[in-house]
Every structure is written in structure tokens, then in C-alpha cells.
Design an enzyme around this catalytic site. Structure first.
Site, short mmCIF file in Angstrom:
data_model
loop_
_atom_site.label_atom_id
_atom_site.label_comp_id
_atom_site.label_asym_id
_atom_site.label_seq_id
_atom_site.Cartn_x
_atom_site.Cartn_y
_atom_site.Cartn_z
N GLU A 155 0.85 -1.19 0.00
CA GLU A 155 0.00 0.00 0.00
C GLU A 155 0.88 1.24 0.00
O GLU A 155 1.88 1.30 0.72
CB GLU A 155 -0.91 0.00 1.23
CG GLU A 155 -1.79 1.23 1.37
CD GLU A 155 -2.71 1.16 2.59
OE1 GLU A 155 -3.09 0.02 2.97
OE2 GLU A 155 -3.02 2.22 3.16
N GLU A 160 -2.82 11.11 3.48
CA GLU A 160 -3.89 10.79 4.42
C GLU A 160 -4.04 11.97 5.39
O GLU A 160 -3.09 12.69 5.67
CB GLU A 160 -3.57 9.52 5.21
CG GLU A 160 -3.82 8.24 4.46
CD GLU A 160 -3.66 7.03 5.37
OE1 GLU A 160 -4.68 6.40 5.70
OE2 GLU A 160 -2.51 6.72 5.73
#
Length: 281
Positions: A155, A160
Site C-alpha cells: 500500500e 492521508e
């Protein structure tokens, strides 16, 4: 000039040109060369023009199963996404009493195209700060997640954000060797960005066979670098295969809801101006 000397001269010129070509070609493919990414060409993009989402570029991932993080939203198709005035809007809404699974709706988009290496740029504005509980993300997953699962697939979190920490963004990678479940994730840590919620910013990724680098607004403004381990394998470097993009706005969850969810935060909107992929041929 004799014929023999002339032939030697031609041979010398040929060898010089051959060596020059090899040197240039080697430099072109040296991912650590200062000008390596100057040769990158645009290979895929979405500028979000028009008034509807391109189904050639994106598909919806739907459901309210917690998504591995105890998230509260139900991801739905169509109703929580809008394309207008040159941007994509991903909208999170409160539809129930609040603070329970399914009391919120939102959107999660997956790109139809997959990529191995490149310079990725996503220009986005995060939701206006009104309260805690929002967890927008711009990220990538290995295309073998269906067979290998997470975190084996790998990932790459380009950006974020959790709204209980306003004015702050993060860039992180996850693998079998480095992941948040074990507390071993490899991350930039908090990156201060005072206008994250008020202005558009470019979140960038430089991804090669030897490193993953994250930058903010300018390619020279590198915020975090993860280099391929010397003794690399599938566990610590699952980044030499195709990955696809994900754009989503989650509600609550293990990280996003760590300090609760403020229902005054809704509706919440993440806007995306463009997604672009450049590669060195």
C-alpha cells in the site's frame, strides 16, 4: 590520407558515438540522476472536466463492512460524487442518527488503470474543518490484493488526513514488513500544512524500482523517502508490480475516529482537481 588511416578514423568515430549513446542511455535510466524525472511523459490523467465521472477511468467500491478499519460509512455509487467546474467532489453525508455503522454515506473510487513506477500527482483540497471524524485519503494498492491480501499486496498512501489533527497530512507505505497493525509502518509522520483545508495542494509520488518518494506541491519538496532495502523481497518491497489509485472519504474508523466523530462536520467534501501519471519511457 591513406585508405587505412581513413578506415581507422571512421572506426574511432563509431566507437566514440557508441560510447556516448551508452552513457546517455545509462543516465536516462539512472533513477537517482538529478534530471531523471525531467524525461517523464504524461501517460494517463483525469482533469474532471464536464459534469459526470468518467466510467472509463473510475469505478465505485461500495459497502458498509468497516473496510478493515471499523469505519462507519456506507460507500455508495453516484449519490455522493459530483463533477463540476473542473473538479471532482467526494461527499460524506450523515444519513442516520450518527456514530454507528451505516449512519453516514460516502464514496470510494478505484482507478480502472494500473501502473508500475512513475511520477503521480494529485491536486486536492481537503474538507473544510468543522469537526472530528473525517478520514480522506489519496492512495494506491497492489493489484494482487485479491490473491495475496493485505498487507502482502503493498500500500502506498500518497496523502492521508484525519480531521482531529487539522492542518496536518501524512504519507506512508505499508507492507508485510512495515504496517500499522504491527506498529512498523514507514511514514513521513505529521507534515504541517496550514492551508490543507482552505486551498488546493499537489500531493506527489516519485516511484521507481529503487525508491518511493513523497513530495508536496513541488517535485523538489520531498517530504519522505523510502528506499528499497538492500536485501529486498516480497515482504519488505512489494512495489515492483502494478498498483491502482483509490480516492475516498472515510468516516470514523481506527484512526479517523480515534477521538470520536462530530456530526457537525457533515456534509463534508474533498475536492480533486486532477490526477496525473507521468512515466519515463
Amino acid at each position: 590520407m591513406t585508405k587505412v588511416r581513413f578506415n581507422y578514423l571512421l572506426l574511432g568515430l563509431f566507437l566514440f558515438q557508441l560510447n556516448s549513446c551508452k552513457h546517455t542511455e545509462g543516465k536516462k535510466h539512472d533513477v537517482n540522476a538529478p534530471d531523471y524525472w525531467d524525461n517523464a511523459e504524461l501517460v494517463w490523467n483525469d482533469e474532471f472536466e464536464g459534469d459526470r465521472l468518467s466510467t472509463q477511468n473510475w469505478r465505485f467500491e461500495t459497502g458498509q463492512n468497516g473496510w478493515g478499519n471499523n469505519e462507519l460509512q456506507n460507500y455508495v455509487a453516484d449519490e455522493n460524487v459530483k463533477v463540476s467546474n473542473g473538479t471532482l467532489k467526494i461527499i460524506a453525508k450523515k444519513t442516520g442518527n450518527g456514530r454507528e455503522i451505516g449512519d453516514y454515506t460516502s464514496t470510494r473510487l478505484k482507478s480502472t488503470e494500473e501502473f508500475t513506477y512513475g511520477r503521480m500527482e494529485i491536486r486536492a483540497k481537503l474538507p473544510d474543518y468543522k469537526g472530528k471524524g473525517l478520514w480522506p485519503a489519496i492512495w494506491m494498492l497492489g493489484n494482487d490484493i485479491g490473491t495475496k491480501g493485505w498487507p502482502q499486496c503493498g500500500e502506498i498512501d500518497i496523502m492521508e488526513y484525519v480531521s482531529y489533527r487539522p492542518n496536518t497530512v501524512y504519507s506512508t507505505i505499508h507492507s508485510t514488513a512495515n504496517n500499522h497493525v504491527d506498529g512498523t509502518e514507514a511514514s513521513s509522520g505529521p507534515i504541517e500544512l496550514e492551508t490543507a483545508e482552505e486551498e488546493f495542494h499537489t500531493y506527489g509520488l516519485l516511484w521507481s524500482a529503487e525508491y518511493v518518494k513523497f513530495y508536496l506541491d513541488d517535485i523538489d519538496n520531498i517530504k519522505y523517502t523510502f528506499e528499497r532495502p538492500e536485501d529486498f523481497n516480497q515482504d519488505n518491497w512489494p512495489y515492483s508490480k502494478p498498483f491502482y489509485f483509490l480516492l475516498n472519504l472515510a468516516v470514523g474508523g481506527n484512526w479517523g475516529g480515534q477521538q470520536g466523530v462530530d456530526d457537525v462536520a457533515f456534509p463534508a467534501v474533498m475536492e480533486v482537481d486532477f490526477v496525473r501519471v507521468y512515466q519515463v519511457k
